[in-house]
Design an enzyme around this catalytic site. Structure first.
Site, PDB file in Angstrom:
ATOM      1  N   GLU A  62       1.867 -55.614 -32.168  1.00 24.00           N
ATOM      2  CA  GLU A  62       0.571 -56.274 -32.057  1.00 24.00           C
ATOM      3  C   GLU A  62       0.628 -57.654 -32.705  1.00 24.00           C
ATOM      4  OE1 GLU A  62      -3.041 -57.723 -31.711  1.00 24.00           O
ATOM      5  OE2 GLU A  62      -2.454 -55.876 -30.669  1.00 24.00           O
ATOM      6  N   ALA A 121     -18.756 -47.498 -23.676  1.00 29.42           N
ATOM      7  CA  ALA A 121     -19.139 -46.197 -23.128  1.00 29.42           C
ATOM      8  C   ALA A 121     -17.934 -45.280 -23.024  1.00 29.42           C
ATOM      9  CB  ALA A 121     -19.763 -46.390 -21.743  1.00 29.42           C
ATOM     10  N   ARG A 158     -23.871 -60.390 -26.329  1.00 35.63           N
ATOM     11  CA  ARG A 158     -23.743 -59.075 -26.963  1.00 35.63           C
ATOM     12  C   ARG A 158     -24.065 -59.211 -28.445  1.00 35.63           C
ATOM     13  NH1 ARG A 158     -20.168 -55.127 -24.482  1.00 35.63           N
ATOM     14  NH2 ARG A 158     -19.407 -55.837 -22.460  1.00 35.63           N
ATOM     15  N   ASP A 166      -6.394 -52.962 -19.554  1.00 30.26           N
ATOM     16  CA  ASP A 166      -6.919 -54.248 -19.099  1.00 30.26           C
ATOM     17  C   ASP A 166      -5.837 -55.196 -18.602  1.00 30.26           C
ATOM     18  OD1 ASP A 166      -9.501 -53.502 -19.601  1.00 30.26           O
ATOM     19  OD2 ASP A 166      -9.711 -54.626 -21.466  1.00 30.26           O
ATOM     20  N   VAL A 176     -12.921 -48.301 -20.851  1.00 28.90           N
ATOM     21  CA  VAL A 176     -12.167 -47.399 -21.728  1.00 28.90           C
ATOM     22  C   VAL A 176     -11.678 -46.185 -20.947  1.00 28.90           C
ATOM     23  CG1 VAL A 176     -12.296 -45.900 -23.747  1.00 28.90           C
ATOM     24  CG2 VAL A 176     -13.368 -48.159 -23.811  1.00 28.90           C
TER      25      VAL A 176
END
Length: 422
Positions: free
Chosen positions: A41, A54, A188, A303, A316
C-alpha cells in the site's frame, strides 16, 4: 454469495497491490484458505476517511463468515428499508421495505477498512507493507517494481489499486482507463448524533433504522444512520460545476451546497446547515467495462477493474464477490500449472455480471434524476402503487435483484467447465 471454507490444496504466494476494501477483502479470503499474502500500500497510514457505504445482506454475511465483522457488530447498522420522499415538500411517497434475502446494512467506509485491517493483522499469513509504492509491473516475471527499486515476485499479482489504478494499463489497452464524466458530483458529509439532538425531526433520521431519499430534478439526496446510530451519513448528488475532482479529498465551501439545494424541502436544508464549513465534493466518472481482467498471472480486482457509480450501492458488494471468486478458484487447483486456468475461470465468472450491473447503475441514475414534472409524478404513482402491494419498484427493485448470487458457486462451476474442456 457464499464463502468457501475449503482450504487450498496448494498454497500460492500472492501479492495484493492496494489496501482498500477490495484488496484487504481478497487478502483475508485468500489467507483464510491457506495462501500467503503480501499487501503493498502506497499510503504510509490507513486513515479513517470516506463516508457511509452499503453492504447488501450477502455481503454482510460474507464479512461475518471471514471473521471481519461480528453478527452484533454495532458499527454496521441493518436498515429496515428506505423512505422515498418528495424533494420539495418532503411528503412521503412510498416505503420500500427490506428484501426477504435480508436487510441492507450501512457502515462508515473507515470503520469497514479498519475492521479489515484488524483481521489482516490477526492472520499470520498476511504481511502488510504500508508506505510501499508500486510503480511498475513485470507481467512476464510475475513481479512488481517499487519506487525504492526493490523487485518483489509472487505466484499471483492482484491489482486492487483503486479507481485510478496505475497497474490496469499493464493488463488492459489504454482506452480501458479513459473515463467519461457523468456530469454529476457528490457532496458527502457525516453528522454526529449530538449535532442533531436539538431538532426532534433530524434526530429521528439518525435514531431510526431507515434510510431517507429525496429524488428531484437532476439531483437526489440520501441520509441514513451508521455506527450504532451515532452518525448520520448524508450524500447529495448534483450537476457537475466543473470545480470538483475525482478524489475523496476534493472539497467545496458549504455555501455552494446551500445554493445548489436552496429550494429543496426544509428537512434537507436543515441538514445542510449543520454540515461542516468545508464539504467533500468529488466528480463521478463512468468507466468502460474492462475488456480483460487478467494477463499472464496478474488479475484486476475491485474498483481497479469495475468502478461503480453509487446509484445501486454495489461498489463494496462487487469487490467482495471478486474476492470470493478468486479465493474459490485458487483453492481448488492441485498444481501450479493450473493457475492460468483458475484465473480464466475468475474472469469468466465475474465479467458478464459486473458489466450488467455497471449498465444498470447508469439506468438507475435516470430514474432518480427525472427532470420532467409529469415523468416524476408518473414514477411516484408507480412507487405508491407498488408500496401498497408490499412490493418495490424502479431503483430499489433493481438493487434487490442483485442480492441473490452465489459468487463461489459460479466461480467453481466456471473452473470445472474449463478443466472438463481440457
Amino acid at each position: 454469495m457464499s464463502s468457501e471454507d475449503t482450504n487450498c490444496v496448494i498454497s500460492f504466494d500472492v501479492i495484493v497491490v492496494g489496501a482498500g476494501i477490495g484488496g484487504l477483502s481478497a487478502a483475508v479470503a485468500l489467507a483464510n484458505r491457506g495462501h500467503s499474502v503480501r499487501v503493498l500500500e502506497s499510503s504510509s497510514q490507513l486513515l479513517h476517511v470516506g463516508a457511509g457505504v452499503a453492504l447488501p445482506p450477502p455481503t454482510r454475511r460474507w464479512y461475518e463468515s471471514e471473521g471481519i465483522l461480528q453478527p452484533e457488530d454495532s458499527a454496521c447498522v441493518p436498515l429496515d428499508g428506505i423512505e422515498l420522499t418528495q424533494w420539495d415538500t418532503g411528503d412521503l411517497v412510498a416505503r420500500a421495505a427490506a428484501n426477504p434475502v435480508g436487510k441492507q446494512n450501512a457502515i462508515h467506509h473507515g470503520d469497514l477498512q479498519l475492521a479489515l485491517l484488524s483481521r489482516c493483522r490477526e492472520l499470520e499469513s498476511i504481511d502488510i507493507r504500508l508506505g510501499t509504492r508500486v510503480i511498475d509491473l513485470d507481467i512476464e516475471g510475475n513481479a512488481v517494481l517499487l519506487a525504492t527499486g526493490e523487485r518483489i515476485a509472487g505466484d499471483l499479482i492482484i491489482a486492487a489499486d483503486g479507481v485510478k489504478s496505475t497497474l490496469k494499463a499493464k493488463v488492459c489497452p489504454p482506452e480501458a482507463s479513459k473515463a467519461q464524466s457523468t456530469g454529476e458530483v457528490a457532496y458527502r458529509f457525516i453528522l454526529p448524533r449530538e449535532l442533531l439532538e436539538s431538532d426532534k425531526e433530524l434526530l429521528t433520521l439518525v435514531e431510526r433504522s431507515w434510510a431517507t431519499r429525496w429524488d428531484g430534478p437532476s439531483r437526489h439526496a440520501i441520509a441514513y444512520p451508521a455506527r450504532n446510530h451515532q452518525l448520520l451519513n448524508v450524500v447529495l448528488i448534483h450537476p457537475d460545476d466543473r470545480h470538483a475532482e475525482e478524489s475523496w479529498t476534493s472539497v467545496t465551501d458549504k455555501r455552494n451546497v446551500i445554493s445548489d439545494f436552496h429550494d429543496w424541502n426544509p428537512t434537507l436544508r436543515k441538514l445542510i446547515q449543520l454540515a461542516p464549513a468545508v464539504v467533500p465534493n468529488f466528480r463521478m466518472f463512468l468507466y468502460p467495462p474492462s475488456p480483460v481482467w487478467m494477463k499472464e498471472s496478474t488479475i484486476l480486482l475491485g474498483d481497479a477493474c469495475h468502478a461503480m457509480l453509487p446509484y445501486l450501492g454495489q461498489g463494496v458488494a462487487q469487490s467482495v464477490e471478486d474476492a470470493t471468486a478468486i479465493a474459490t478458484v485458487l483453492s481448488m487447483i492441485e498444481d501450479k500449472a493450473q493457475l492460468r486456468l483458475a484465473l480464466r475461470a475468475y474472469e469468466q465468472s465475474r465479467k458478464e455480471r459486473v458489466e450488467s450491473i455497471q449498465a444498470a447503475t447508469y439506468k438507475a441514475r435516470e430514474q432518480l434524476h427525472l427532470q420532467d414534472r409529469e415523468a416524476q409524478e408518473a414514477r411516484d404513482r408507480e412507487r405508491r402503487t407498488a408500496s401498497e402491494r408490499n412490493e418495490n419498484s424502479d431503483v430499489v427493485k433493481m438493487q434487490h435483484s442483485y442480492w441473490v448470487w452465489d459468487a463461489a458457486k459460479v466461480a467453481r462451476n466456471a473452473l470445472l467447465e474449463l478443466i472438463a474442456a481440457g
